[in-house]
Write a protein that holds these residues in place. Structure first.
Motif, mmCIF file in Angstrom:
data_model
loop_
_atom_site.group_PDB
_atom_site.id
_atom_site.type_symbol
_atom_site.label_atom_id
_atom_site.label_comp_id
_atom_site.label_asym_id
_atom_site.label_seq_id
_atom_site.Cartn_x
_atom_site.Cartn_y
_atom_site.Cartn_z
ATOM 1 N N TYR A 15 -40.396 -8.046 26.493
ATOM 2 C CA TYR A 15 -39.851 -9.255 27.116
ATOM 3 C C TYR A 15 -40.265 -10.496 26.320
ATOM 4 O O TYR A 15 -39.453 -11.399 26.064
ATOM 5 N N ASN A 36 -41.374 -18.480 33.308
ATOM 6 C CA ASN A 36 -40.564 -17.333 32.910
ATOM 7 C C ASN A 36 -41.433 -16.143 32.510
ATOM 8 O O ASN A 36 -41.132 -14.997 32.866
ATOM 9 N N PHE A 40 -41.480 -12.318 34.028
ATOM 10 C CA PHE A 40 -41.323 -11.078 33.265
ATOM 11 C C PHE A 40 -42.523 -10.150 33.462
ATOM 12 O O PHE A 40 -42.390 -8.929 33.433
ATOM 13 N N SER A 86 -34.371 -10.946 35.909
ATOM 14 C CA SER A 86 -35.104 -11.117 34.643
ATOM 15 C C SER A 86 -34.288 -10.534 33.494
ATOM 16 O O SER A 86 -34.793 -9.772 32.669
ATOM 17 N N ASN A 121 -33.688 -12.466 40.753
ATOM 18 C CA ASN A 121 -35.044 -12.094 40.351
ATOM 19 C C ASN A 121 -35.861 -11.708 41.582
ATOM 20 O O ASN A 121 -36.856 -12.341 41.916
#
Length: 364
Positions: A15, A36, A40, A86, A121
């Protein structure tokens, strides 16, 4: 091409590398890498408490081209039981590679009973929906959904997903609505004296977030696929949000010392953020927050027993007058669900007009 199923821990290094490669192609990531990367990594309390996660990816010679996390709720009766989020897609991916990824994904998830929504998400608070194709990127405000050429290939140019639901955005330019501005000015004196309006407190921020959590949970409990967050889960998200909130734009309606309604706007930091360095973006936000030119309405809600009394306009209008006094030029209301007729009509009553829409999909 290799299709792989990975644990969140196994997937995190991939990721990080794919995010670094694609983030400048996306509009608009929220500009803050730390949020972010936590997503992840599955590092939010909400994710740890409520979901089991598995990451699926398409790789070329060991390098990821597509990554997506399947979030499966531990309690399937709450909110959305299964979602894909994601999602990172390299814009160079071909349509045939998209087809390969989706075909393998369906095989791995074939035993799931019920719809699998995307892109969510895990929970709405962590980001959801996809804007219409070829949207003007300046219309996508801070902390809204992201898009890219790769995501459009995955959702709009591929029959592996079908559109399930629409959410709308409406906006108005303050200079175009002088009658509305005068109307809300003259209406302030009509607020019943037993009600007051309070700004978000920075000294009692944690208690105000506790009230925020209570009002949200009570107000939205009957909305489509809503499930409430515990205060601990809410606080895990909001304790860092203080960096980007402007307290003057978060106001509560108070009755007998109890907060009963909420109106919240945020400066549209997307106008100054880039998908780049967090430190520079935070510095930009500090300056922009002082005198924003565009704001986005995040939420307006009132607990059920106070509905039908025309009270919500008092907290909203007082908030808007403060926003106008700051020299804001444009106001947006977004993520209004297609079935939320009251909110759509409420936005239109301000002079707001349709701006753009977002779409929610399910695995077909």
């Amino acid at each position: 091409m290799d299709f792989k199923a990975l644990s969140v821990k196994e997937a995190y290094p991939f990721y990080k590398s794919l995010y670094k490669e694609v983030k400048r192609d996306y509009f608009s990531f929220n500009g803050l890498d730390f949020f972010n990367l936590r997503l992840f990594k599955g590092d939010f309390l909400l994710l740890k408490n409520r979901f089991d996660s598995k990451v699926y990816g398409l790789f070329e010679k060991g390098v990821p081209k597509i990554l997506a996390t399947h979030y499966q709720a531990k309690d399937s009766t709450l909110g959305i039981a299964n979602s894909l989020g994601s999602i990172l897609v390299n814009s160079s991916v071909s349509q045939s590679e998209i087809t390969t990824f989706v075909s393998n994904l369906k095989i791995h998830l074939k035993d799931i009973d019920g719809p699998i929504y995307a892109p969510i998400n895990a929970h709405f608070n962590l980001g959801f929906t996809l804007p219409n194709p070829s949207i003007d990127s300046t219309k996508l405000t801070f902390l809204t959904s992201a898009s890219s050429e790769g995501l459009e290939k995955l959702f709009y140019n591929n029959d592996g997903f079908k559109q399930e639901r629409k959410f709308y955005s409406l906006s108005f330019k303050v200079a175009d609505c002088p009658e509305y501005v005068e109307k809300i000015k003259s209406g302030l004196s009509e607020r019943p004296p037993e009600y007051t309006v309070e700004k978000l407190s920075l000294t009692n921020y944690k208690q105000d977030i506790r009230d925020y959590n209570r009002i949200i949970n009570e107000s939205f409990k009957d909305h489509w696929n809503f499930f409430p967050l515990s205060f601990e889960e809410e606080w895990d998200l909001m304790k860092t949000a203080i960096l980007v909130l402007k307290r003057d734009y978060v106001r509560f309606l108070v009755h007998k010392n109890t907060k009963v309604a909420l109106n919240m706007f945020m400066p549209d930091f997307h106008q100054v953020f880039t998908n780049g360095d967090d430190t520079k973006n935070m510095m930009r936000s500090m300056f922009y927050k002082k005198a924003p030119k565009r704001v986005r309405g995040v939420t307006t809600c009132i607990i059920p027993e106070y509905r039908g009394k025309g009270l919500l306009k008092y907290v909203r209008n007082e908030n808007l007058l403060g926003i106008f006094a700051d020299g804001v030029l444009e106001v947006e209301s977004s993520y209004i669900d297609q079935d939320n007729i009251n909110s759509l009509e409420n936005s239109k009553s301000t002079g707001a007009k349709y701006s753009h829409e977002f779409n929610l999909f399910s695995l077909n």
